[in-house]
Design an enzyme around this catalytic site. Sequence first.
Site, PDB file in Angstrom:
ATOM      1  N   ASN A 100       0.858  -1.193   0.000  1.00 54.93           N
ATOM      2  CA  ASN A 100       0.000   0.000   0.000  1.00 54.93           C
ATOM      3  C   ASN A 100       0.891   1.240   0.000  1.00 54.93           C
ATOM      4  O   ASN A 100       1.772   1.369   0.846  1.00 54.93           O
ATOM      5  CB  ASN A 100      -0.889  -0.056   1.251  1.00 54.93           C
ATOM      6  CG  ASN A 100      -1.844   1.115   1.359  1.00 54.93           C
ATOM      7  OD1 ASN A 100      -1.432   2.240   1.615  1.00 54.93           O
ATOM      8  ND2 ASN A 100      -3.127   0.862   1.188  1.00 54.93           N
ATOM      9  N   CYS A 131      -6.446   8.588   2.470  1.00 57.43           N
ATOM     10  CA  CYS A 131      -6.207   8.669   3.908  1.00 57.43           C
ATOM     11  C   CYS A 131      -6.722   9.992   4.469  1.00 57.43           C
ATOM     12  O   CYS A 131      -6.284  11.060   4.061  1.00 57.43           O
ATOM     13  CB  CYS A 131      -4.725   8.537   4.226  1.00 57.43           C
ATOM     14  SG  CYS A 131      -4.445   8.585   6.006  1.00 57.43           S
ATOM     15  N   GLY A 245     -15.685  -2.954   8.325  1.00 56.98           N
ATOM     16  CA  GLY A 245     -16.540  -3.494   9.378  1.00 56.98           C
ATOM     17  C   GLY A 245     -16.811  -4.976   9.330  1.00 56.98           C
ATOM     18  O   GLY A 245     -17.686  -5.470  10.040  1.00 56.98           O
TER      19      GLY A 245
HETATM   20  C1  LIG Z   1      -5.414   1.875  12.717  1.00 59.33           C
HETATM   21  C2  LIG Z   1      -5.739   1.907  11.239  1.00 59.33           C
HETATM   22  C3  LIG Z   1      -4.725   2.254  10.331  1.00 59.33           C
HETATM   23  C4  LIG Z   1      -5.007   2.284   8.956  1.00 59.33           C
HETATM   24  N1  LIG Z   1      -4.005   2.596   8.074  1.00 59.33           N
HETATM   25  C5  LIG Z   1      -4.248   2.562   6.741  1.00 59.33           C
HETATM   26  C6  LIG Z   1      -3.192   2.788   5.796  1.00 59.33           C
HETATM   27  O1  LIG Z   1      -2.029   2.997   6.164  1.00 59.33           O
HETATM   28  N2  LIG Z   1      -3.493   2.779   4.466  1.00 59.33           N
HETATM   29  C7  LIG Z   1      -4.772   2.513   4.015  1.00 59.33           C
HETATM   30  O2  LIG Z   1      -5.008   2.507   2.810  1.00 59.33           O
HETATM   31  N3  LIG Z   1      -5.789   2.277   4.899  1.00 59.33           N
HETATM   32  C8  LIG Z   1      -5.551   2.274   6.215  1.00 59.33           C
HETATM   33  N4  LIG Z   1      -6.578   2.004   7.103  1.00 59.33           N
HETATM   34  C9  LIG Z   1      -7.924   1.691   6.606  1.00 59.33           C
HETATM   35  C10 LIG Z   1      -8.183   0.169   6.554  1.00 59.33           C
HETATM   36  O3  LIG Z   1      -7.278  -0.475   5.688  1.00 59.33           O
HETATM   37  C11 LIG Z   1      -9.643  -0.132   6.112  1.00 59.33           C
HETATM   38  O4  LIG Z   1      -9.857   0.412   4.838  1.00 59.33           O
HETATM   39  C12 LIG Z   1     -10.677   0.440   7.078  1.00 59.33           C
HETATM   40  O5  LIG Z   1     -10.231   0.356   8.415  1.00 59.33           O
HETATM   41  C13 LIG Z   1     -12.044  -0.262   6.969  1.00 59.33           C
HETATM   42  O6  LIG Z   1     -11.950  -1.627   7.317  1.00 59.33           O
HETATM   43  P1  LIG Z   1     -12.269  -2.206   8.801  1.00 59.33           P
HETATM   44  O7  LIG Z   1     -13.572  -1.618   9.228  1.00 59.33           O
HETATM   45  O8  LIG Z   1     -12.313  -3.698   8.617  1.00 59.33           O
HETATM   46  O9  LIG Z   1     -11.134  -1.789   9.659  1.00 59.33           O
HETATM   47  C14 LIG Z   1      -6.319   1.978   8.485  1.00 59.33           C
HETATM   48  C15 LIG Z   1      -7.313   1.643   9.419  1.00 59.33           C
HETATM   49  C16 LIG Z   1      -7.043   1.589  10.783  1.00 59.33           C
HETATM   50  C17 LIG Z   1      -8.132   1.205  11.743  1.00 59.33           C
END
Ligand SMILES: Cc1cc2nc3c(=O)[nH]c(=O)nc-3n(C[C@H](O)[C@H](O)[C@H](O)COP(=O)(O)O)c2cc1C
Length: 308
Positions: A100, A131, A245
């Site tokens: 990424n 982001c 989620g």
């Molecule tokens: C602590 C944290 C750090 C994240 N860092 C990144 C990142 O560096 N690059 C990115 O594209 N998404 C990042 N995300 C987003 C996740 O990859 C994902 O798209 C988002 O959390 C939704 O999925 P989830 O609900 O299963 O966590 C981050 C999410 C969290 C919670």
Amino acid sequence: MEPKIQSRIGSLELNNPLLTASGTYGNGREYSNYIDLHCWGGLVTKGLTLESRSGNSGIRIVETAAGILNSIGLQNPGIEYFIKEELPFLEKLKIPVIVNIAGRRIRDYEELARRLDPFSTVSALEVNVSCPNVREGGLAFGTNPGLVYEITARLREITTKPLIIKLTPNVADVGEIAIQAEKAGADAVSLINTLMGMEIDVERQKPMLGNIVGGLSGPAVKPVALRMIYQVYRQIKIPIIGMGGITKGEDAVAFLLAGARAIALGTVNFVNPKAPLEIKNYLLDYMRRHNFSSLEEMVGLAHRERED
Ligand SMILES: Cc1cc2nc3c(=O)[nH]c(=O)nc-3n(C[C@H](O)[C@H](O)[C@H](O)COP(=O)(O)O)c2cc1C
């Protein structure tokens, strides 16, 4: 016969549709004492920038009623360290590694793609144009269809690796952005990144997060993610990687039925590191119960004409 759960994202072959969501799994090593990383279909690394970043100051994660708000701010050691210290670990894995990338300017993304191109361990690039937690974290690109087209087209010229454009939910029309990514030569889109939000500490009478606002993830965002995937599926032909989620097998199945060809698990990893194993078992059982022999048969099935 055992149902086939292999999936394909462009030229990327996945043993199963489950990926780690970027930023929630480090570069895999951190979890390797708890789980065999080969249970995943592929590993998506933490957002990588050219230079090292220490991220945002102050409180960076706050728990909410049904998820978390984070404002990490793309903390990472930068590409030089990544190539020297992280790639050798990732090289040993027998699953695809998707890196990424994020940047301030389009030429940062170009430089990252150029420098990663020679490494066969890097199976694909996921381009974070979404982001919400750093001023120049790509969200300015990700909310602008023209810029998403431009960044994708430029990267397309630099690399033959599969290009996955990661979309933000913080827009009025996510479909339009997905269409531009497809037009410019993306192999897939992934969605959703986190939803912008905030929390206030009522005793201190101040925003909780050091960065004031952050990105919401976890179960609270699932219906939003599902709606966006359902919508985008009708507007593009390239594969969708769905996330947002997912915590259990039923969620994963719902994302596939909405049109995702692969799915990523993020916040759930903080709560239940065994989630990919449980979800994979559920998926196999679900496919047996419903007589699906391959994943392909399930993808987008919720788009059939309603019969009731
Ligand atoms: C602590 C944290 C750090 C994240 N860092 C990144 C990142 O560096 N690059 C990115 O594209 N998404 C990042 N995300 C987003 C996740 O990859 C994902 O798209 C988002 O959390 C939704 O999925 P989830 O609900 O299963 O966590 C981050 C999410 C969290 C919670």
